[in-house]
Design a protein around this motif. Sequence first.
Motif, PDB file in Angstrom:
ATOM      1  N   ILE A   1      -1.620  -1.537  -5.128  1.00 53.26           N
ATOM      2  CA  ILE A   1      -2.122  -0.873  -3.838  1.00 53.26           C
ATOM      3  C   ILE A   1      -0.919  -0.400  -3.227  1.00 53.26           C
ATOM      4  CG2 ILE A   1      -3.689  -0.836  -1.999  1.00 53.26           C
ATOM      5  CD1 ILE A   1      -5.247  -3.039  -3.227  1.00 53.26           C
TER       6      ILE A   1
ATOM      7  N   ALA B   1     -11.239   2.716  -5.248  1.00 51.84           N
ATOM      8  CA  ALA B   1      -9.516   3.015  -5.515  1.00 51.84           C
ATOM      9  C   ALA B   1      -8.792   3.500  -4.262  1.00 51.84           C
ATOM     10  CB  ALA B   1      -9.260   3.995  -6.534  1.00 51.84           C
TER      11      ALA B   1
ATOM     12  N   GLN C   1      -9.709  -3.492  -0.061  1.00 50.02           N
ATOM     13  CA  GLN C   1     -10.058  -4.919  -0.817  1.00 50.02           C
ATOM     14  C   GLN C   1     -11.753  -5.341  -0.402  1.00 50.02           C
ATOM     15  OE1 GLN C   1      -8.563  -5.339  -3.028  1.00 50.02           O
ATOM     16  NE2 GLN C   1      -6.547  -6.557  -2.711  1.00 50.02           N
TER      17      GLN C   1
ATOM     18  N   ARG D   1      -4.708   3.153  -4.771  1.00 52.86           N
ATOM     19  CA  ARG D   1      -4.481   2.094  -5.895  1.00 52.86           C
ATOM     20  C   ARG D   1      -3.520   3.111  -6.988  1.00 52.86           C
ATOM     21  NH1 ARG D   1      -7.595   0.353 -10.767  1.00 52.86           N
ATOM     22  NH2 ARG D   1      -6.725  -1.797 -11.264  1.00 52.86           N
TER      23      ARG D   1
ATOM     24  N   ASP E   1      -3.067  -5.860  -6.141  1.00 49.12           N
ATOM     25  CA  ASP E   1      -3.807  -4.898  -6.699  1.00 49.12           C
ATOM     26  C   ASP E   1      -5.353  -5.280  -6.290  1.00 49.12           C
ATOM     27  OD1 ASP E   1      -5.033  -3.035  -8.627  1.00 49.12           O
ATOM     28  OD2 ASP E   1      -4.672  -4.233 -10.363  1.00 49.12           O
ATOM     29  N   ALA E   2      -6.236  -4.275  -6.637  1.00 48.61           N
ATOM     30  CA  ALA E   2      -7.606  -4.343  -6.011  1.00 48.61           C
ATOM     31  C   ALA E   2      -8.322  -5.750  -6.336  1.00 48.61           C
ATOM     32  CB  ALA E   2      -8.285  -3.021  -6.610  1.00 48.61           C
TER      33      ALA E   2
ATOM     34  N   SER F   1      -1.212  -2.214 -11.923  1.00 44.33           N
ATOM     35  CA  SER F   1      -1.484  -1.179 -10.660  1.00 44.33           C
ATOM     36  C   SER F   1      -1.229  -2.059  -9.622  1.00 44.33           C
ATOM     37  CB  SER F   1      -3.179  -1.242 -10.675  1.00 44.33           C
ATOM     38  OG  SER F   1      -3.628  -0.551 -12.011  1.00 44.33           O
TER      39      SER F   1
END
Length: 445
Positions: A237, A204, A194, A218, A50-51, A235
């Motif tokens: 990516i 996102a 990232q 994302r 995820d982010a 969530s």
Amino acid sequence: MQRTIIDDVARDFELPLSRMQAIRKAVGAEMDAGLAGRKSSIAMLPAYCDAATGHEKGDYLALDLGGTNFRVSMIRLPGAGKPPRVVAEAKYRLTREQISGAGTVLFDAIAGYLGKFLKDHAFTHPHALGYTFSFPVRLLGIAEGILLKWTKDFSAKGVVGRRIVTLQRQALARKHIGNVTITALANDTVGTLQARAVLDPDCAAGVILGTGFNIAIRVPTRRIRKDYGNYPGASMIINMEAGGFGKALPRTRLDRKLDRETGNPGHQFAEKMMSGKYLPQLVRLAMLEAIRKDRLFGGRVPDVFARQESFGGQHMDAFIAGSRTGIDAVSRDLFGAPLPPAERRALVTACRTVSRRSARLAAALIVGALSRAEFRSARRVTVAVDGSLFEKSPGYARLLQAAIRELDGASGRRIRLMLTKDGSGIGAAVIAAVAGASAGEQGCA
Ligand code: GLC
């Protein structure tokens, strides 16, 4: 004045709002198909992370393979939302033999350069390494993946269908590099996302508009209907492999001709209409027609257009910028003398035409991708962008932003494009950090 071939190309390459809207819609549908594991021109490959949150911390090595320059870096993540820092970095040019010979030659070369980097900087401690491998890779988890196909004219043998990290690890062993552990494998678009997300929680999407073109986005994990292992986060990516997009595109005669000349005909249609590797080739094909039919250059093909890759992005940029002194200087380099007015006008128009179409296509693909994204804020979203087209090509970023406004202006949401350099270094380090934390509560499988 008579209509010229270049006027026709300019007309064929126009991308009106209605066409951008059709593309945006088709992108959404292809994303859904890709996420459900159905046939789609966009692969939608899970990135298994995820982010970032900005709390990632530590020193990490990063390897970046994705173009003809290969990079090694050491990155420091200070944590607490503070900007990451490149502690040391080295770039190496890969040879044709390394990118298109036996796979072992490529992985041994990378291991050799990494070994040299560690020695030159006296990095002797054990280190975790984030590996940016910017090709279509189906990840098996955060630290291993299978190469689905080569793009951007790479063709090293015996690599497609194999486990990348295993191949690289074996090469490290052959070079006796024992103090490095590859803990994350990622695409450059994911790294770019990232590298921005550590500083900006609204990020996102990550976009590359350089040699190649691609988007990472994302998405809410519940939208992913195909297998994504035991990833626990809400969530994730996704590396879209958006360069493969092939629906609703207004491909012209020149696009089809270009495709036939590439090493991977029938693939990467969007990328071949948009990215820095291919735009100069489209200009060259347009000019070849104009030379033949409109008798530009007296009907004789100048050397720079006779070969496939002599005319490049940096030349295009001078014609796009349009300053007379700039154009005369490149023309002396390319043709031995400044160009007469008709030839100069034709090249300026051809370069601006392909660049503008690329920016408008990119807008349609980015807004399409955002239609399926998960946002941390309803009012604004940041899109991290890297690559020479976006960073350096005159007017490109402005055209892209304007086309995005044309498509999305009424949504009430602000889309911010942020140049984010070094996603492949800093981003890879962030992913390695997120992966390291995943043993705890961080959402990476
Ligand atoms: C190509 C690769 C993709 C990469 C992009 C930008 O499209 O297939 O993985 O992200 O180039 O480098």
